[in-house]
Scaffold this motif. Sequence first.
Motif, mmCIF file in Angstrom:
data_model
loop_
_atom_site.group_PDB
_atom_site.id
_atom_site.type_symbol
_atom_site.label_atom_id
_atom_site.label_comp_id
_atom_site.label_asym_id
_atom_site.label_seq_id
_atom_site.Cartn_x
_atom_site.Cartn_y
_atom_site.Cartn_z
ATOM 1 N N ASP A 253 -0.960 -2.674 -1.067
ATOM 2 C CA ASP A 253 -0.911 -3.641 0.041
ATOM 3 C C ASP A 253 0.048 -3.166 1.134
ATOM 4 O OD1 ASP A 253 -2.682 -5.237 -1.345
ATOM 5 O OD2 ASP A 253 -1.141 -6.600 -2.122
ATOM 6 N N GLN B 154 -0.561 -2.610 -7.054
ATOM 7 C CA GLN B 154 -1.090 -3.537 -6.048
ATOM 8 C C GLN B 154 -0.093 -3.753 -4.921
ATOM 9 O OE1 GLN B 154 -4.342 -4.905 -6.141
ATOM 10 N NE2 GLN B 154 -3.714 -5.188 -4.017
ATOM 11 N N SER C 11 -5.808 3.209 -7.462
ATOM 12 C CA SER C 11 -6.463 2.371 -6.461
ATOM 13 C C SER C 11 -7.927 2.710 -6.270
ATOM 14 C CB SER C 11 -5.745 2.536 -5.113
ATOM 15 O OG SER C 11 -5.868 3.880 -4.665
#
Length: 472
Positions: A456, A452, A382
């Motif tokens: 999130d 991802q 990330s």
Amino acid sequence: MKNFEPITISCFKAYDVRGELDVNLDADIAYRIGRAFGQILASQNNTPNPTIVVGSDIRPTSHTLKTAAAEGITDAGVNVIDLGMTGTEEVYFATSHFGAIGGLEVTASHNPINYNGMKLVRENSRPISADTGLGEIRALAESGQFASAAKGQITQNTDKAAYIDKLMSFVDTAKFTAKKIVVNSGNGSAGPVVDELEKRLANLPIELIKVHHEPDGTFPNGIPNPMIIANQKSTQQAVIAHKADFGVAFDGDFDRCFLFDEKGDFIEGSYIVGMLAEAFLGKHEGASIVYDPRVIYNTENVIKTFGGTPQISKSGHSFIKQVMRETGGIYGGEMSAHHYFKDFFYCDSGMIPWLLVIELLSTTGKTLSELVDGYIAAFPSSGELNFRLGAMSADEICRTLEAKFGTLNPAKNTLDGLSLDFGQWRFNLRSSNTEPLIRLNIESKGDKALLQEKTDEILAILHDCGAVAADH
């Protein structure tokens, strides 16, 4: 003898001194810190004519603070070698090179213009942290109970030749092939060192494109912090415009360097750690490589693949250096762009890595993207995500995350903050040691969609906990 009243000094941090100017750091406090630093180190060493080296970055207040600290050191009966305007690693080098009992660099690195600070080391360039002497220095500086001593002498030595020799010893320039490199000094202290290195490279097919090169403590192009995305553009644009082989950008005291590939893409620090680990293991079979626990998948895979010995350490220079000394680690790296070298007194350097990259590109015949893209695809991450705390503390947020994910039975590690590893992905959440932030890193094994999804998910939890995204 001047009498000193007891005061409270609040600018001591975990690894160094850092404070807001004229709020909790000024010339009087710098004097007290220098006086305590000199007195304590002198009492711990039997060296005749003890000496401490001092340097300062380009900020307008740095020279003033350095002068005050040097006055305190000499009043403690210790001689001073003033290196002039320097980066932190020049003080590390000079401390060992001159056989000094300590070194002091005045710098605020990448902090805002209204801040400044100091980084301190003892003999052999060993770090001084909250656990290894900073507390004692603080206590004496606050008390003002200084011993009388015959005043030491200050000498000036701004010759960088021996330091440049040391940097060049890490590479074999006979292997260098034609390369064009963008070097962004951020108007910090790196410029003069880059100029000296350029002279050493003058007879080689190496071209340096200099960006924001002149030292300027007003930082007309912004505080030199390449971790901020907006600050990366000038380097990226120059790499593309000049069709350079790679770009390098420094923070204010250049103890960190940040790399950009030939396409201008910023490379996350953990992949550089893996690349340099591979390079060192190619020269030193079975050597120990030290790394921090924030992002580990790629680094551990490289160490395993190339037969090295993995040594994980808590984040922070004092911890990394200690583990390297204990294990004889040849190289240590943090994803924050600190790179440590056994042959540089186990200290971090922002100059050595980009010289090594020139050699690596020359010997492999590959581009920088070709060297790291495989890492990035195999272990996407990330990047470091930073947050300011709201109503909940860092410990409370960690407990919330543990409760949320505990049913999945992850492998848990609390060496540095909270790390939970689920096999195909993991995350680390820790409090910054230098800023009022919590820092989040998430990585996966070859699955960008999973990365991802989990990013999130965790961001939503942090939002519910009141954490607010920060720039860096």
